[in-house]
Design a protein around this motif. Structure first.
Motif, mmCIF file in Angstrom:
data_model
loop_
_atom_site.group_PDB
_atom_site.id
_atom_site.type_symbol
_atom_site.label_atom_id
_atom_site.label_comp_id
_atom_site.label_asym_id
_atom_site.label_seq_id
_atom_site.Cartn_x
_atom_site.Cartn_y
_atom_site.Cartn_z
ATOM 1 N N GLN A 84 0.962 -1.336 0.072
ATOM 2 C CA GLN A 84 0.134 -0.160 -0.122
ATOM 3 C C GLN A 84 0.760 1.142 0.095
ATOM 4 O OE1 GLN A 84 -2.994 0.047 -0.370
ATOM 5 N NE2 GLN A 84 -3.594 -2.383 -0.007
ATOM 6 N N HIS A 86 0.449 -1.838 -7.601
ATOM 7 C CA HIS A 86 -0.498 -2.898 -7.144
ATOM 8 C C HIS A 86 -0.365 -4.078 -8.160
ATOM 9 C CE1 HIS A 86 -2.614 -0.955 -3.931
ATOM 10 N NE2 HIS A 86 -2.696 0.298 -4.593
ATOM 11 N N ARG A 110 -7.062 -1.823 -3.956
ATOM 12 C CA ARG A 110 -7.032 -0.644 -4.317
ATOM 13 C C ARG A 110 -8.060 0.058 -3.917
ATOM 14 N NH1 ARG A 110 -5.444 -4.450 -7.640
ATOM 15 N NH2 ARG A 110 -4.003 -3.998 -9.519
#
Ligand SMILES: [Ca+2]
Ligand SMILES: [Ca+2]
Ligand SMILES: [Ca+2]
Ligand SMILES: [Ca+2]
Ligand SMILES: [Zn+2]
Length: 747
Positions: free
Chosen positions: A551, A570, A582
């Protein structure tokens, strides 16, 4: 200009070396520029009244706007909220693995604001109840303040409990130039319950601990940093009051050790040892008294020599320059500590091998300098290899910034950052980087993606960023990660998971062994390096694990570049199966800016509840978004907010209730004074209460307004009343497991 020193071992006197080691401590992180108070009184004490409940905590005085922002499931992207998506149909059969990650990203719909470090601290403490379960005694102490190249300010806080530091529990807050909170992320330990008065003095505890070490010290350990009271906890150990002490000692079994030890402050038992020696290769790196480097042995840093002292010295001398100028030109960093610290490298060192013999294979960073053996059967002149040198140098960068704990997942990330930056120096040099500037383009060769190939005589001494499993040791998939205790918890094998994610982010493509099918968009080495540097410099905390790193790297990509790079990060973690979803930093998955549209391939952890706006239920339910705290919660998947999110697929679940008469409660904040006369509870099956009581906060106390009994108790009706804060208590659990609420309505 940078400065450096080359030294050879085994020449300096013993006394000199002992003094040198004792006078050197871990480089401290940038000192904080603002001070904060250490404790905050969040609660008022209610006065007694016949129909009041004094065992309930009063509501915290929470600014309404902040409550609205943080409790809305459509705008908050926290671990708790995101996890509800993938877990909504399951129910806890056993306690979920401990996960103290907090991740609240910027919401375009309802931003939060803070200006000073103390604003941000109060925002977390006063409005973070749903995520952090703040209780009396919890506080945050500012550790560092930084400003990045985009003008964002990043504050890092350490958690304290009753004024005592909680080890490894840190939060970073990123604030934009327009005072919007971009990110609140890190680790926080909720619901600590400890008596913080130790029953033993530090010296008594250390006496017991030193004789209880698994490997017996050959002499009394040298104390390098005085004992300090610390609450210790990690993913396997519940919070415990300890003395943290940094010691150096030798053992007959594996030789030289420098480590921080956490000692139970009430029993003297050692709770954990964390090494402060960061090794390049060995799966247990040590040195031995007399013959090898040791506590009172061969005299670090040794006697100064020059680059003319043979091939190894010449190589170390050249690599000192490459590493220095790579960091300077790429990141405007002045040496590994960013304060122009002199580079001290020791060569001709010897270390104890696993068979107890004295060998020269390995390279490591001690917290203040680099040390290289000349090599035996595995390595030859490792300091002369540009990627190994860059690796060791980068342990200095990490220890000065994120200070990732060298154990388990955070240790693997520490190792990976060193590999990433080590190959970064190599790629930069290959592409034409020099003391005068950066290359005009980055063109890595296959050798650049291999780690240690210039010094490693056998395959098992190399690592491969593009195919970690090629060396027969490294991991390339989060689902296959090593979870034992060897090699400090697999720091040199699990690093392969992040190494491969970095390679794919740079060069693009798919998993080399087909574990996943996602085709990652490659950003090139320069952008990939900038993203990893930013995250380790600003956002990683000492306990960052793979999910947290994913993240934060995505946030770093968006901070430096755009949503396209955010999406690529990601993708690269989907490719190695690190769970994570996400959030709405870049809108939903479909509008996230990725140009491949491949946002879900291999995404085992997906389930993006954070993006789903629940339609309001019919009728006049005024409870939506109001639950902000509870007496307990089973795990982060079952936060109090789930009881009022309008979604019957998400639950608030209490801890285990071994005694059915045990009382639990949930607290609601309606945002303003409102009228109501009925409360309905939709229980999770038979995990329900036989008795319910409802209280309203009025005249600074909890005033009883009504209750009900049943099997289970589902509704409570009472004469219309008014209030902003409501407490609902429950007891007589029907199934004696826990209380679970799917949805709670107020009419
Ligand atoms: Ca915990
Ligand atoms: Ca290489
Ligand atoms: Ca290769
Ligand atoms: Ca729910
Ligand atoms: Zn290393």
């Amino acid at each position: 200009m940078f400065s450096k020193t080359l030294v050879a071992t085994a020449v300096a006197a013993t006394l000199t070396s002992a003094y040198w080691l004792q006078s050197e401590t871990q480089p401290s992180v940038e000192s904080a520029t603002e001070n904060t108070g250490r404790t905050t009184e969040l609660r008022k004490i209610p006065s007694r009244h016949l129909t009041t409940n004094n065992s309930l905590p009063p509501p915290a005085p929470i600014p309404n706007q902040l409550v609205a922002n943080l409790s809305s499931s459509s705008t908050v992207n926290s671990q708790a909220q995101r996890n509800t998506g993938s877990h909504q149909s399951r129910f806890p059969q056993q306690r979920a693995s401990d996960d103290d990650n907090i991740f609240i990203s910027h919401s375009q719909k309802q931003p939060l604001f803070a200006t000073t470090a103390d604003d941000a601290r109060k925002l977390i403490l006063q409005s973070g109840n749903q995520h952090l379960q703040i209780q009396q005694g919890d506080d945050l102490l500012l550790k560092t303040s930084k400003r990045d190249q985009k003008g964002n300010v990043i504050y890092k806080y350490g958690q304290t409990y009753e004024g005592i530091p909680v080890f490894g529990r840190e939060l970073v807050v990123q604030i934009t130039p327009s005072d919007e909170v971009g990110l609140i992320a890190g680790q926080f330990e909720s619901n600590i319950k400890l008596d913080t008065s130790p029953s033993m003095t530090a010296s008594t505890a250390m006496d017991i601990a030193f004789s209880a070490f698994k490997e017996t010290p050959t002499d009394t350990p040298t104390v390098l940093e005085a004992p300090q009271l610390v609450v210790y906890t990690d993913e396997k150990i519940a919070p415990v009051l300890t003395y943290r002490v940094v010691v150096e000692y030798n053992t007959l079994q594996t030789g030289y050790k420098k480590e921080q030890v956490f000692i139970n402050a009430n029993s003297g038992q050692p709770i954990n040892h964390i090494t402060l020696i960061y090794s390049a290769f060995n799966y247990s790196i040590h040195t031995l008294n007399n013959q090898c480097l040791s506590q009172n042995g061969s005299g670090l840093p040794g006697t100064e020599i020059t680059k003319d002292d043979g091939e190894h010295a010449a190589g170390v001398d050249a690599n000192s320059g490459h590493a220095y100028w790579f960091y300077k030109h790429m990141f405007n960093r002045d040496s590994w500590d960013n304060s122009g610290r002199k580079l001290v490298s020791t060569i001709h060192a010897r270390f104890q091998g696993s068979n107890g013999s004295c060998g020269s294979d390995n390279a490591f960073f001690t917290g203040s300098q680099m040390i290289y053996g000349d090599g035996d059967t595995g390595l030859k002149n490792p300091g002369a290899a540009i990627d190994i040198f860059g690796h060791e140098f980068s342990h200095g960068f990490t220890s000065a910034e994120s200070n990732l704990t060298y154990q388990n997942q955070s240790g693997a990330i520490n190792e990976s950052i060193s590999d990433v930056m080590g190959v970064g120096v190599s790629i930069w040099k290959t592409s034409g980087g020099s003391s005068t500037g950066n290359p005009s383009s980055f063109n890595p060769t296959d050798k650049d993606w291999d780690m240690g190939e210039d010094a490693a005589l056998t395959q098992s001494w190399q690592r491969h960023m593009d195919d970690p499993e090629e060396n027969g040791k490294s991991k390339d998939d989060y689902n296959d990660r090593y979870t034992g205790s060897d090699d400090n918890g697999g720091v040199h094998s699990n690093s392969g998971i992040m190494n491969l994610a970095f390679y794919l982010l740079s060069e693009g493509g798919t998993h080399p062994r087909g574990n996943t099918t996602i085709d990652v968009t490659g950003l090139g080495a320069e952008k990939a390096l900038q993203i990893y540097y930013y995250a380790n410099d600003n956002l990683f905390t000492s306990s960052t694990n793979f999910e947290d790193a994913r993240q934060k790297l995505a946030t770093a990509a968006k901070t430096l570049y755009s949503c396209e790079e955010w999406e690529a990060v990601h993708q690269s973690y989907d490719a190695v199966n690190v769970p994570g979803t996400r959030g709405d930093e870049c809108g939903s998955d479909d509008t996230g800016g990725g140009d491949t549209g491949g946002g879900t391939g291999g995404d085992t952890g997906s389930g993006d509840a954070g993006d789903t706006t629940q339609p309001p239920s019919s009728g006049d339910n005024i409870a939506l978004g109001s639950a902000y705290s509870a007496s307990s919660q089973y795990s982060y998947n079952y936060a109090p907010g789930n009881a009022t999110d309008g979604n019957t697929g998400s639950y608030w679940v209490s801890r285990n209730i071994y005694n059915p008469s045990s009382t639990e409660h949930i607290l609601l904040n309606l945002g303003s004074n409102q009228s109501f006369s009925q409360i309905d509870i939709n229980w999770g099956g038979s995990d329900a209460a036989g008795n319910l009581s409802v209280y309203v906060w009025r005249n600074n106390q909890w005033t009883y307004v009504g209750g009900n009994s049943g099997s289970p108790a589902r509704s409570v009706n009472f004469a219309s009343t008014q209030g902003q804060y409501i407490a609902i208590t429950m007891k007589n659990g029907l199934y004696r497991r826990w209380y679970a609420i799917k949805e709670l309505e107020i009419h």
